[in-house]
Motif scaffolding. Structure first.
Motif, short mmCIF file in Angstrom:
data_model
loop_
_atom_site.label_atom_id
_atom_site.label_comp_id
_atom_site.label_asym_id
_atom_site.label_seq_id
_atom_site.Cartn_x
_atom_site.Cartn_y
_atom_site.Cartn_z
N LEU A 1 0.83 -1.21 0.00
CA LEU A 1 0.00 0.00 0.00
C LEU A 1 0.86 1.26 0.00
O LEU A 1 0.54 2.25 -0.67
CB LEU A 1 -0.94 0.00 1.21
CG LEU A 1 -2.04 -1.07 1.18
CD1 LEU A 1 -2.79 -1.11 2.51
CD2 LEU A 1 -2.98 -0.84 0.02
N TYR A 2 1.97 1.23 0.74
CA TYR A 2 2.90 2.36 0.77
C TYR A 2 3.47 2.62 -0.62
O TYR A 2 3.49 3.76 -1.09
CB TYR A 2 4.03 2.08 1.77
CG TYR A 2 5.02 3.20 1.93
CD1 TYR A 2 4.85 4.15 2.93
CD2 TYR A 2 6.12 3.33 1.08
CE1 TYR A 2 5.76 5.19 3.09
CE2 TYR A 2 7.02 4.37 1.23
CZ TYR A 2 6.84 5.29 2.23
OH TYR A 2 7.73 6.32 2.37
N VAL A 3 3.93 1.57 -1.29
CA VAL A 3 4.52 1.71 -2.63
C VAL A 3 3.47 2.20 -3.63
O VAL A 3 3.75 3.08 -4.45
CB VAL A 3 5.18 0.39 -3.07
CG1 VAL A 3 5.57 0.42 -4.53
CG2 VAL A 3 6.39 0.09 -2.20
N GLU A 4 2.27 1.65 -3.55
CA GLU A 4 1.20 2.07 -4.46
C GLU A 4 0.86 3.55 -4.25
O GLU A 4 0.70 4.30 -5.20
CB GLU A 4 -0.04 1.21 -4.25
CG GLU A 4 -1.16 1.53 -5.23
CD GLU A 4 -2.35 0.62 -5.07
OE1 GLU A 4 -3.40 0.95 -5.64
OE2 GLU A 4 -2.25 -0.42 -4.40
N ARG A 5 0.75 3.96 -2.99
CA ARG A 5 0.46 5.36 -2.68
C ARG A 5 1.58 6.27 -3.20
O ARG A 5 1.32 7.33 -3.75
CB ARG A 5 0.30 5.54 -1.16
CG ARG A 5 -0.06 6.98 -0.76
CD ARG A 5 0.36 7.29 0.67
NE ARG A 5 1.75 7.00 0.95
CZ ARG A 5 2.77 7.79 0.61
NH1 ARG A 5 2.57 8.91 -0.04
NH2 ARG A 5 4.01 7.44 0.91
N PHE A 6 2.82 5.81 -3.06
CA PHE A 6 3.96 6.59 -3.54
C PHE A 6 3.87 6.76 -5.06
O PHE A 6 4.10 7.85 -5.58
CB PHE A 6 5.27 5.92 -3.13
CG PHE A 6 6.48 6.77 -3.38
CD1 PHE A 6 6.77 7.83 -2.56
CD2 PHE A 6 7.33 6.49 -4.44
CE1 PHE A 6 7.89 8.62 -2.78
CE2 PHE A 6 8.45 7.27 -4.67
CZ PHE A 6 8.73 8.35 -3.84
#
Length: 116
Positions: free
Chosen positions: A98-103
């Motif tokens: 989720l962190y990578v997708e949000r980034f």
């Protein structure tokens, strides 16, 4: 179709993404930590401390320190390789995905704001 940016646009995009990260609620990672995280999430597994160190041309302690931070943030997890107990496997987590997708979404949003 390849994206073409002038150097000033590329630097502005990097600055805007960095500002969004600093102003956001998500933890901001160092450039080294982010590179390691993106390598884990974008390159096919399995990932090991030894393999990441070789890929990034850094020492194993550098990888271990970064993984300590990212593990505390639940962005990755570490497990002993059941086939070779000397190896530590780095696993993706839901929080990390989720962190990578949000980034990625932040990059897209800031790129759309670049002046032509």
């Amino acid at each position: 179709m390849p994206i073409t940016l002038r150097p000033s646009q590329a630097l502005r995009l990097w600055q805007q993404v960095g500002l969004a990260e600093v102003h956001g609620d998500a933890p901001d990672l160092t450039t080294r930590q982010m590179t390691i995280l993106l390598t884990i999430y974008l390159d096919a597994p399995p990932h090991t401390v030894r393999g990441l160190a070789a890929r990034l041309d850094v020492t194993k302690p550098v990888i271990t320190r970064a993984l300590d931070t990212m593990g505390a943030l639940k962005l990755v997890s570490r497990h002993r390789d059941p086939l070779d107990r000397r190896n530590v496997l780095i696993k993706r987590t839901v929080e990390g995905a989720l962190y990578v997708e949000r980034f990625g979404d932040v990059i897209i949003a800031r790129a759309a704001e670049l002046p032509i």
